[in-house]
Design a protein around this motif. Structure first.
Motif, PDB file in Angstrom:
ATOM      1  N   GLY A 106       0.802  -1.207   0.000  1.00 38.43           N
ATOM      2  CA  GLY A 106       0.000   0.000   0.000  1.00 38.43           C
ATOM      3  C   GLY A 106       0.838   1.261   0.000  1.00 38.43           C
ATOM      4  O   GLY A 106       0.559   2.218  -0.744  1.00 38.43           O
ATOM      5  N   TRP A 109       2.475   1.634  -3.429  1.00 41.80           N
ATOM      6  CA  TRP A 109       1.472   1.957  -4.453  1.00 41.80           C
ATOM      7  C   TRP A 109       1.044   3.427  -4.345  1.00 41.80           C
ATOM      8  O   TRP A 109       0.941   4.133  -5.343  1.00 41.80           O
ATOM      9  N   CYS A 150      -4.050   0.400   0.692  1.00 41.67           N
ATOM     10  CA  CYS A 150      -4.239  -0.096  -0.674  1.00 41.67           C
ATOM     11  C   CYS A 150      -5.469   0.537  -1.326  1.00 41.67           C
ATOM     12  O   CYS A 150      -5.447   0.884  -2.516  1.00 41.67           O
TER      13      CYS A 150
END
Length: 556
Positions: A106, A109, A150
């Motif tokens: 997460g 990202w 996420c």
């Protein structure tokens, strides 16, 4: 290639993200039971949840388990299919292993979505996958935070791709599922999404010549409406007559500063504090280095989370350490907000990336060694269960002291494994209606029915509910229990245990399993031997006050 078309460096590739995610689970691979403080207690609740009535009918006399819609059901729900396939212990371990993996994935990202590429400084934030709240065993919370990171990255991606309508459609059910996992994760997602929408709306209005912050604030709020449905679920949850738990201890500034310094608290204080100092050094360096800058998007997110951290009390709805849980994520978001300016050389960026990766690997190696040592402790203590028959009634006492030592023993809830493996009663379950699905109903146990009756100390500790070992040994109700499990307890007066026989002892002699010998009389111990003097004086004064308040007896 990244979003700008420039070639990717090694730390910006999908292969690296996959590798970092796998590295994050390494510390959890060896231990049979992840050595997280509260996790054994949660596993015991799962055992009650999963065990058919006919297999352990005595559970009905000890516990009350009722399914209800609460914002704290992450692993409680996931363990149903996982335990069916892998068994309870392995199933829980596999779920817990996903938490640091989700956290690392997460963070990387989010960094990629905000910066267009993963900055070399992002690696410095990855050790926070093993932050203090995770070490404490707040597993539903930690799982929800990994999912929230996420989902925030997905929120950013769909906004960048201008799929706002589809995003609104998807995040209505996703936000509800996140709330069901744990309320905290849903709240953090809302804060992150709102701050990101403010920047997106402001930039869009600015390009159109009307970039006023008030308008951006309003539009950001409207954009986050798809995340609002769990507010209705929250009202239903907290409005029931069965709900208990206070909200207290506001603005404890000393504790809030301490939580920041404890974001990596595990075993070795110097190593953990020095690692936290690395975070502060990186953040300070980024504010002074002309080759480094901060993303407005993530800086605003970190500031909003920081404000929530400062405003949160320590206890929310009866759950302690509410503010402490947020501290690592404020630091993590601030760290991934850092990025190199265009002028930073490729060589300089590579050096920063190698330093960050080295730090991540060093912390992972330290955590792996720490967990291996905790696992050895677990193996030593759990050998006592070989002497415990199925369905036994255990009162367990785990030793600690009045000092808040850096290294938590991770044994505080280990006796709950007796319920997991022997379907035996243990007195360390939390009994908080409305916050957990399980409450203790074993009235015969009295004050030794639930947590924190399992924690014992050498003497009375100020501002704690813990009891001294002498008091606990002398006062636990013999008729309610068959065995006494002592886990590294302080020494106690043997006269208080004259009706107890030892059936097992650890190799070090620090732990033992005792059986209640009902053929011997229970030791009669006066209160003056067990209670502190101030308590006896206070009790005597209150008795006198009540006697003075009573009306005089009628004349005959």
């Amino acid at each position: 290639m990244d979003q700008s078309g420039a070639p990717l460096r090694w730390w910006q590739t999908r292969k690296f993200v996959a590798l970092a995610t796998l590295i994050a689970i390494v510390p959890l691979m060896w231990p049979e039971i992840p050595p997280l403080v509260d996790l054994p207690g949660h596993m015991a609740r799962y055992r009650v949840q999963l065990t058919p009535v006919e297999q352990a009918p005595w559970f009905a006399d000890w516990f009350n388990f009722e399914w209800s819609l609460i914002g704290n059901l992450g692993i409680d729900l996931l363990v149903v299919p996982f335990a069916a396939v892998f068994g309870l212990e392995l199933g829980v371990k596999l779920i817990v292993m996903t938490i640091p993996a989700l956290t690392v994935a997460g963070l990387l990202w989010i960094a990629r979505e905000v910066h267009g590429r993963i900055p070399p400084t992002a690696m410095f934030g990855l050790p926070l996958a093993y932050s203090y709240p995770f070490q404490f065993g707040f597993v539903n919370f930690a799982l929800s935070m990994g999912l929230a990171l996420c989902l925030f990255a997905l929120w950013l991606r769909m906004g960048r791709l201008k799929r706002v309508g589809l995003r609104a459609f998807l995040f209505v059910p996703l936000s509800c599922l996140l709330w069901l996992c744990h309320t905290f994760g849903w709240g953090v997602l809302g804060v992150l999404a709102f701050s990101a929408e403010m920047i997106r709306q402001h930039d869009a209005r600015k390009d159109a010549g009307s970039g006023h912050w008030v308008e951006s604030w309003i539009r950001a709020g409207l954009g986050c409406v798809p995340l609002a449905l769990p507010m209705v679920l929250m009202i239903f949850w907290r409005s029931g007559d069965h709900v208990t738990g206070q909200t207290a201890d506001w603005f404890n500034w000393q504790a809030k500063v301490a939580w920041v310094m404890m974001v990596l608290r595990d075993r070795w204080e110097f190593w953990d504090v020095a690692s936290t100092a690395v975070f502060l050094l990186v953040l300070f360096k980024a504010s002074r280095d002309p080759a480094i800058e901060y993303s407005r998007n993530l800086v605003l997110s970190a500031l909003f989370l920081g404000a929530v951290y400062l405003l949160l009390p320590r206890i929310v709805f009866g759950s302690a350490y509410a503010d402490m849980r947020l501290a690592p994520f404020v630091v993590a978001v601030a760290l991934i907000a850092i990025r190199p300016r265009i002028g930073m050389t490729v060589r300089h960026a590579g050096v920063v990336a190698m330093l960050g990766m080295t730090f991540f690997l060093a912390r992972t190696a330290g955590t792996t060694a720490s967990y291996w040592l905790f696992d050895r402790d677990y193996d030593t203590e759990l050998a006592a269960l070989d002497k415990v028959p199925a369905g036994a009634r255990l009162v367990s006492f785990v030793g600690t002291n009045c000092r808040n030592e850096w290294k938590m023993s991770r044994l505080e809830h280990l006796p709950a494994i007796a319920l997991v493996r022997r379907l035996a009663y243990t007195n360390d379950q939390w009994s908080m209606p409305g916050a957990q699905l399980l409450t203790a109903r074993y009235s015969a146990a009295g004050m030794f029915a639930h947590d924190p009756s399992e924690i014992v100390t050498p003497g009375w500790c100020p501002r704690e509910w813990w009891k001294p070992i002498d008091f606990s040994i002398a006062r636990f109700p013999r008729e309610a229990f068959d065995y006494v499990w002592l886990v590294r307890t302080p020494p106690f007066n043997p006269r208080y245990a004259s009706d107890l026989d030892r059936v097992w002892r650890s190799p070090t002699g620090a732990s033992a399993l005792l059986i209640v010998n009902r053929g011997r009389p229970t030791p009669q111990i006066a209160d003056e031997e067990l209670y502190p003097r101030w308590f006896l004086e206070l009790r005597a004064r209150r008795i006198r006050e009540r006697q003075l308040e009573l009306p005089p007896p009628p004349r005959s």
